[in-house]
Design a protein around this motif. Structure first.
Motif, PDB file in Angstrom:
ATOM      1  N   LYS A 198     -18.838  -8.836  -1.671  1.00 38.78           N
ATOM      2  CA  LYS A 198     -17.832  -7.750  -2.315  1.00 38.78           C
ATOM      3  C   LYS A 198     -18.698  -7.056  -3.234  1.00 38.78           C
ATOM      4  O   LYS A 198     -18.711  -5.792  -3.228  1.00 38.78           O
ATOM      5  CB  LYS A 198     -16.388  -8.457  -2.781  1.00 38.78           C
TER       6      LYS A 198
ATOM      7  N   GLU B  36     -14.389  -6.224   2.002  1.00 38.40           N
ATOM      8  CA  GLU B  36     -14.183  -7.568   2.482  1.00 38.40           C
ATOM      9  C   GLU B  36     -15.396  -8.449   2.309  1.00 38.40           C
ATOM     10  O   GLU B  36     -16.594  -7.950   1.940  1.00 38.40           O
ATOM     11  CB  GLU B  36     -13.831  -7.609   3.895  1.00 38.40           C
TER      12      GLU B  36
ATOM     13  N   THR C  53     -10.315  -2.324  -0.731  1.00 36.67           N
ATOM     14  CA  THR C  53     -10.176  -3.478   0.544  1.00 36.67           C
ATOM     15  C   THR C  53     -11.408  -3.776   1.037  1.00 36.67           C
ATOM     16  O   THR C  53     -11.480  -4.223   2.277  1.00 36.67           O
ATOM     17  CB  THR C  53      -9.404  -2.692   1.793  1.00 36.67           C
TER      18      THR C  53
ATOM     19  N   ARG D  27       0.879  -1.192   0.023  1.00 36.59           N
ATOM     20  CA  ARG D  27       0.009   0.066   0.024  1.00 36.59           C
ATOM     21  C   ARG D  27       0.981   1.238   0.076  1.00 36.59           C
ATOM     22  O   ARG D  27       0.489   2.314  -0.607  1.00 36.59           O
ATOM     23  CB  ARG D  27      -0.854   0.117   1.344  1.00 36.59           C
TER      24      ARG D  27
ATOM     25  N   ASP E 148     -11.485 -10.164  -7.007  1.00 32.34           N
ATOM     26  CA  ASP E 148     -10.439  -9.127  -6.511  1.00 32.34           C
ATOM     27  C   ASP E 148     -10.520  -7.886  -7.267  1.00 32.34           C
ATOM     28  O   ASP E 148      -9.746  -7.777  -8.162  1.00 32.34           O
ATOM     29  CB  ASP E 148      -9.114 -10.092  -6.818  1.00 32.34           C
TER      30      ASP E 148
ATOM     31  N   PHE F   2      -8.375   3.031  -1.529  1.00 34.18           N
ATOM     32  CA  PHE F   2      -8.192   2.121  -0.734  1.00 34.18           C
ATOM     33  C   PHE F   2      -9.413   1.605   0.195  1.00 34.18           C
ATOM     34  O   PHE F   2      -9.319   0.455   0.440  1.00 34.18           O
ATOM     35  CB  PHE F   2      -6.855   2.172   0.195  1.00 34.18           C
ATOM     36  N   GLN F   3     -10.084   2.376   0.332  1.00 36.33           N
ATOM     37  CA  GLN F   3     -11.388   1.827   0.941  1.00 36.33           C
ATOM     38  C   GLN F   3     -12.010   1.162   0.121  1.00 36.33           C
ATOM     39  O   GLN F   3     -12.757   0.154   0.577  1.00 36.33           O
ATOM     40  CB  GLN F   3     -12.360   3.173   1.242  1.00 36.33           C
TER      41      GLN F   3
ATOM     42  N   THR G  39      -8.171  -5.459  -6.638  1.00 36.33           N
ATOM     43  CA  THR G  39      -7.036  -4.968  -7.069  1.00 36.33           C
ATOM     44  C   THR G  39      -6.445  -5.570  -8.420  1.00 36.33           C
ATOM     45  O   THR G  39      -5.347  -5.080  -8.706  1.00 36.33           O
ATOM     46  CB  THR G  39      -6.004  -5.281  -5.997  1.00 36.33           C
TER      47      THR G  39
END
Length: 465
Positions: free
Chosen positions: A250, A244, A242, A217, A298, A238-239, A300
């Motif tokens: 998700k 979960e 990430t 990060r 995912d 990033f909020q 990311t």
């Protein structure tokens, strides 16, 4: 005359018989899965025109293309002005071709050139080597095999779901059960950018996100700050990244987060990327897919190749320190650069070399996978050799890979030969066995010996023991 020490280029390897046999075992697992799902085999040339390859993989990919200098006096048209202008001016004059970088772009070129003879949707698989001028390291080579499966001519999300099914079946068959199939969508990444109020560029954002698992990060944050993104925008990013929960959770949470951030929806009030991922999940559920614990949404995941436009995939083997062993995605207009716009396609590729390294590290190759010969026929003397030739023929007619030791020599030497080659069985017929019309079959793995008729020998050797 000086003796030259032999060598091979960095990032390439020789493969001995045992390694080739193990690689063929991997191919033998992958190929039937592809064919089971309706994919037909295809091969394309080792080299392509550079005009086909360049501009398809982004600037970084273009730098990794191996160029082939023209035959003859390749520099005859290069002028002093060209030399002063640099490599970009020189290259078109000295190199017209390059080694293929992947199998997808040549496939797109093939589709366009043969569109009048193909039946769409067209499904093909391709198992061939590719070349990249990358820095060699563990799991990364300059010459390596890819096993691609692609379908073009349909935008149905059934194709994405079946990619997950094929990935799962291959990995489970190979014994790589500790795996994660990661999936994301380019439109989800685009929504992230929209949620940041248009700071920086999409490309800078995607490139940075793609490095998250490598530099963490803090590294990604520093890179984004350098690219003009504010600290507030990075916190928002990033909020979102990430979130979960399981696959469906998700999707729901990002749906709410995008709405809160003011990201515009489609006409139906949905975010297309999230909607398509949800449809893939529903198709898998309808099929009866039971391994959702191995399938991860995912956010990311940002595949580096610039032509992906929809769902993107990547596979990670969790109990091996190795990069991804497979990746792919949807490319809605790859054929457009070759004059055939609007042809949607989706596909993925297994990296055989990385799969091999994973299987090797985890000792997952089955016993005998490296052996080609199943039975060595011992050679006592000239009379024995003459008598064993028909036996050798019958073994081979029964599809038992067999060889007769070519010389009459001590049995200890023949056993040593079989052991060194990983041949599990040795067949012997001494004078006593010959008189009884029997054979002695020795299992080198256990040391067990049996006295059998040739019919029983063949039956034992063909039933997989």
């Amino acid at each position: 005359m000086s003796v030259q020490k032999p060598s091979i280029p960095k990032g390439t390897r020789d493969f001995g018989p045992a390694v080739v046999a193990r690689r063929n075992y991997i191919f033998g697992v992958i190929r039937p899965v592809f064919e089971k799902f309706g994919y037909a085999p295809l091969e394309t040339p080792t080299m392509e025109n550079l005009s086909v390859l360049t501009g398809k993989y982004g600037d970084e990919g273009d730098q990794l293309l191996f160029k082939i200098v023209n035959s003859g006096d390749f520099a005859k048209d290069v002028t002093a002005d060209d030399l002063a202008a640099g490599s970009k001016k020189i290259l078109p004059k000295i190199a017209e071709k390059g080694l293929r970088y992947d199998l997808t772009v040549p496939f797109a070129r093939y589709v366009v050139m043969n569109r009048g003879t193909l039946t769409f949707p067209f499904k093909r698989y391709q198992i061939q080597p590719v070349w990249r001028a990358d820095r060699p390291q563990r799991g990364r080579y300059r010459e390596f095999y890819q096993c691609d499966a692609d379908v073009v001519g349909t935008d149905s999300l059934l194709c994405e779901a079946e990619i997950v099914l094929m990935m799962s079946e291959v990995l489970n068959t190979l014994g790589l059960t500790e795996h994660t199939i990661k999936i994301n969508h380019r439109r989800v990444l685009g929504a992230f950018y929209q949620a940041l109020s248009g700071e920086g560029t999409e490309t800078d954002l995607f490139v940075a996100i793609d490095k998250l698992d490598k530099i963490g990060r803090e590294g990604v944050s520093n890179e984004l700050l350098e690219r003009g993104f504010s600290a507030g925008a990075i916190d928002t990013l990033f909020q979102l990244l990430t979130v979960e929960g399981g696959f469906g959770e998700k999707l729901q949470r990002l749906q709410a987060a995008f709405a809160q951030a003011g990201v515009p929806t489609e006409a139906d009030g949905q975010y297309k990327g999230l909607q398509e991922l949800r449809q893939v999940q529903e198709i898998l559920q309808g099929f009866g897919f039971t391994q959702f614990d191995h399938l991860e949404f995912d956010p990311t995941l940002a595949r580096g190749l610039s032509y992906y436009t929809g769902c993107i995939f990547e596979i990670k083997i969790n109990n091996v320190n190795m990069g991804s062993v497979s990746g792919g995605g949807r490319y809605d207009n790859l054929t457009g650069s070759f004059g055939l716009p609007g042809v949607s396609g989706v596909g993925f590729s297994f990296g055989v070399d990385r799969l091999y390294d994973c299987l090797d590290e985890l000792n997952l190759f089955p016993e005998g996978a490296a052996a080609i010969t199943r039975c060595l026929v011992a050679n006592f003397d000239a009379d024995s050799m003459a008598g064993m030739l028909p036996v050798l023929r019958q073994l081979r007619e029964a599809n038992v890979p067999s060889e007769l030791y070519p010389e009459s020599t001590k049995l200890a030497k023949q056993f040593k030969y079989a052991d060194a080659k990983g041949i599990p069985f040795v067949l012997l017929q001494g004078s006593e066995e010959r008189a009884a019309r029997q054979f002695k079959l020795k299992d080198l793995r256990t040391g067990q010996e049996q006295q059998l008729s040739l019919e029983d020998v063949i039956q034992l050797l063909t039933n997989g023991n």
